[in-house]
Motif scaffolding. Structure first.
Motif, PDB file in Angstrom:
ATOM      1  N   SER A  92       0.807  -1.220   0.000  1.00  0.00           N
ATOM      2  CA  SER A  92       0.000   0.000   0.000  1.00  0.00           C
ATOM      3  C   SER A  92       0.837   1.266   0.000  1.00  0.00           C
ATOM      4  O   SER A  92       0.289   2.365   0.013  1.00  0.00           O
ATOM      5  N   GLY A  93       2.182   1.124  -0.035  1.00  0.00           N
ATOM      6  CA  GLY A  93       2.959   2.353  -0.008  1.00  0.00           C
ATOM      7  C   GLY A  93       4.422   2.234  -0.398  1.00  0.00           C
ATOM      8  O   GLY A  93       5.044   3.222  -0.765  1.00  0.00           O
ATOM      9  N   LEU A 121     -13.828  -3.687  -5.113  1.00  0.00           N
ATOM     10  CA  LEU A 121     -13.499  -2.384  -5.690  1.00  0.00           C
ATOM     11  C   LEU A 121     -12.612  -2.527  -6.926  1.00  0.00           C
ATOM     12  O   LEU A 121     -11.676  -3.325  -6.931  1.00  0.00           O
ATOM     13  N   PRO A 122     -12.871  -1.761  -7.971  1.00  0.00           N
ATOM     14  CA  PRO A 122     -12.211  -1.995  -9.263  1.00  0.00           C
ATOM     15  C   PRO A 122     -10.757  -1.548  -9.357  1.00  0.00           C
ATOM     16  O   PRO A 122      -9.985  -2.116 -10.131  1.00  0.00           O
ATOM     17  N   LEU A 123     -10.358  -0.524  -8.608  1.00  0.00           N
ATOM     18  CA  LEU A 123      -9.058   0.101  -8.851  1.00  0.00           C
ATOM     19  C   LEU A 123      -7.871  -0.800  -8.528  1.00  0.00           C
ATOM     20  O   LEU A 123      -7.845  -1.471  -7.496  1.00  0.00           O
ATOM     21  N   VAL A 124      -6.879  -0.782  -9.429  1.00  0.00           N
ATOM     22  CA  VAL A 124      -5.538  -1.292  -9.143  1.00  0.00           C
ATOM     23  C   VAL A 124      -4.560  -0.227  -9.614  1.00  0.00           C
ATOM     24  O   VAL A 124      -4.570   0.159 -10.787  1.00  0.00           O
ATOM     25  N   GLU A 125      -3.737   0.263  -8.694  1.00  0.00           N
ATOM     26  CA  GLU A 125      -2.704   1.232  -9.072  1.00  0.00           C
ATOM     27  C   GLU A 125      -1.477   0.456  -9.546  1.00  0.00           C
ATOM     28  O   GLU A 125      -0.881  -0.297  -8.779  1.00  0.00           O
ATOM     29  N   LEU A 126      -1.117   0.631 -10.804  1.00  0.00           N
ATOM     30  CA  LEU A 126       0.075  -0.007 -11.371  1.00  0.00           C
ATOM     31  C   LEU A 126       1.245   0.954 -11.221  1.00  0.00           C
ATOM     32  O   LEU A 126       1.237   2.038 -11.812  1.00  0.00           O
ATOM     33  N   VAL A 127       2.246   0.543 -10.430  1.00  0.00           N
ATOM     34  CA  VAL A 127       3.387   1.434 -10.175  1.00  0.00           C
ATOM     35  C   VAL A 127       4.681   0.678 -10.460  1.00  0.00           C
ATOM     36  O   VAL A 127       5.232  -0.002  -9.599  1.00  0.00           O
ATOM     37  N   VAL A 152      -4.782   1.529 -13.306  1.00  0.00           N
ATOM     38  CA  VAL A 152      -4.388   2.891 -13.679  1.00  0.00           C
ATOM     39  C   VAL A 152      -2.890   3.026 -13.452  1.00  0.00           C
ATOM     40  O   VAL A 152      -2.389   2.732 -12.360  1.00  0.00           O
ATOM     41  N   LEU A 153      -2.182   3.448 -14.477  1.00  0.00           N
ATOM     42  CA  LEU A 153      -0.732   3.576 -14.389  1.00  0.00           C
ATOM     43  C   LEU A 153      -0.343   4.825 -13.610  1.00  0.00           C
ATOM     44  O   LEU A 153      -0.789   5.931 -13.923  1.00  0.00           O
ATOM     45  N   VAL A 154       0.480   4.638 -12.589  1.00  0.00           N
ATOM     46  CA  VAL A 154       1.070   5.747 -11.845  1.00  0.00           C
ATOM     47  C   VAL A 154       2.455   5.965 -12.452  1.00  0.00           C
ATOM     48  O   VAL A 154       3.312   5.077 -12.399  1.00  0.00           O
ATOM     49  N   ASP A 159       5.742   7.587  -2.494  1.00  0.00           N
ATOM     50  CA  ASP A 159       5.283   6.844  -1.326  1.00  0.00           C
ATOM     51  C   ASP A 159       3.776   6.991  -1.156  1.00  0.00           C
ATOM     52  O   ASP A 159       3.242   8.102  -1.197  1.00  0.00           O
ATOM     53  N   GLY A 160       3.085   5.869  -0.956  1.00  0.00           N
ATOM     54  CA  GLY A 160       1.645   5.911  -0.742  1.00  0.00           C
ATOM     55  C   GLY A 160       0.828   5.934  -2.014  1.00  0.00           C
ATOM     56  O   GLY A 160      -0.397   5.826  -1.970  1.00  0.00           O
ATOM     57  N   PHE A 161       1.518   6.131  -3.190  1.00  0.00           N
ATOM     58  CA  PHE A 161       0.837   6.151  -4.485  1.00  0.00           C
ATOM     59  C   PHE A 161      -0.200   7.285  -4.530  1.00  0.00           C
ATOM     60  O   PHE A 161       0.076   8.371  -4.028  1.00  0.00           O
ATOM     61  N   VAL A 162      -1.375   7.056  -5.111  1.00  0.00           N
ATOM     62  CA  VAL A 162      -2.310   8.170  -5.315  1.00  0.00           C
ATOM     63  C   VAL A 162      -3.541   8.063  -4.425  1.00  0.00           C
ATOM     64  O   VAL A 162      -3.844   8.968  -3.649  1.00  0.00           O
ATOM     65  N   ALA A 163      -4.282   6.966  -4.521  1.00  0.00           N
ATOM     66  CA  ALA A 163      -5.551   6.857  -3.797  1.00  0.00           C
ATOM     67  C   ALA A 163      -5.367   7.000  -2.294  1.00  0.00           C
ATOM     68  O   ALA A 163      -6.132   7.702  -1.622  1.00  0.00           O
ATOM     69  N   ASN A 164      -4.345   6.344  -1.740  1.00  0.00           N
ATOM     70  CA  ASN A 164      -4.134   6.431  -0.298  1.00  0.00           C
ATOM     71  C   ASN A 164      -3.686   7.818   0.135  1.00  0.00           C
ATOM     72  O   ASN A 164      -4.004   8.265   1.242  1.00  0.00           O
ATOM     73  N   ARG A 165      -2.933   8.507  -0.724  1.00  0.00           N
ATOM     74  CA  ARG A 165      -2.526   9.876  -0.381  1.00  0.00           C
ATOM     75  C   ARG A 165      -3.749  10.788  -0.313  1.00  0.00           C
ATOM     76  O   ARG A 165      -3.875  11.626   0.594  1.00  0.00           O
TER      77      ARG A 165
END
Length: 272
Positions: A92-93, A121-127, A152-154, A159-165
């Motif tokens: 998650s981070g 939930l649909p989202l997956v953050e690709l980092v 969704v490509l980050v 740190d923390g990516f997008v949704a959690n921030r």
């Protein structure tokens, strides 16, 4: 497809439920003594990580959020898994470039961070890390799309990516308002679920303000109500919004927004 799940906590078990529902062969590895009792029906068990990943086409890791642990774990996974296996982390981070430091090919590791619970939930953050080839990112994206997810490509490791921030900032303000006595916990939840919660479930923050600005869009909104934003930044954001959500489609976009938001409100009433 053969998928190995490493770590059977809340996230790992949720992934297992989703993977099994899509017809995949799922092997789960976790040292917890009650593993056989908690995994979904149909999942296979493997005690050592090496056994779980030996024939895996995809590895989804869900271990503790400790960088040293992750580094050793991914080095072991890389050695035991097939050379063409996708190696993905639900962290998650933590960023891939740090977790992959002990891997022979660090670019193989990609963060595939789900929003909890992954089977809903649909989202997956690709980092990916800077060392990850574009072809590997495309494979990961197609894998998650095949599950019905929205990957969704980050574009930059943070740190923390997008949704959690975003969630963190909003929650800090929630805590502040409750602590000041402005509203109670339940009242704040009621405010969010009947305003921005409904709005953001249908249009994101940029599209919401773009449509809220009338035919002039985000450009008009920022010029009149967001004068604290630097003019150059405002211009770039307005151009991006107008490119993604053309103002010649303003009425159609508003109609879609209204229809979706009305449906959510109606569903909420039915559930309540």
């Amino acid at each position: 497809m053969k998928i190995a799940i490493i770590g059977a906590g809340t996230i790992g078990l949720s992934w297992a439920t989703l993977f099994l529902s899509k017809g995949h062969t799922v092997t789960v590895s976790d040292p917890r003594p009650d593993l056989a009792q908690v995994v979904p029906r149909g999942a296979l068990l493997a005690e050592p990580v090496e056994q779980a990943v030996a024939e895996a086409e995809v590895v989804q890791e869900n271990g503790p959020e400790r960088i040293e642990f992750k580094q050793d774990l991914f080095a072991a996974i890389e050695k035991a898994a097939p050379s063409d296996a996708l190696i993905l982390s639900s962290t998650s981070g933590l960023v891939a470039s740090a977790m992959s430091e002990k891997m022979a090919e660090p670019g193989r590791l990609i963060v595939g961070h789900p929003f909890n619970p992954p089977h809903i939930l649909p989202l997956v953050e690709l980092v990916p890390s800077p060392a990850t080839p574009d072809a590997l990112v495309r494979r990961a994206r197609e894998f998650y799309r095949s599950l019905g997810k929205v990957p969704v490509l980050v574009h930059k490791e943070v740190d923390g990516f997008v949704a959690n921030r975003l969630q963190h900032v909003l929650f800090r303000e929630c805590v502040s308002l409750v602590e000041q006595g402005v509203v109670s916990v339940a009242e704040l939840d009621e405010i969010v679920t009947n305003s921005v919660g409904v709005r953001w479930a249908t249009v994101g923050p940029f599209q919401a303000f773009h449509l809220g600005g009338g035919p002039g869009g985000l450009r008009h909104m920022m010029a009149h109500l967001m004068t604290d934003i630097e003019p150059e930044t405002a211009a770039r954001l307005a151009e991006a919004a107008e490119r993604e959500y053309p103002l010649e489609n303003y009425e159609q976009l508003c109609e879609m927004r209204d229809r979706l938001q009305s449906a959510i409100i109606e569903l909420k009433g039915g559930v309540n």
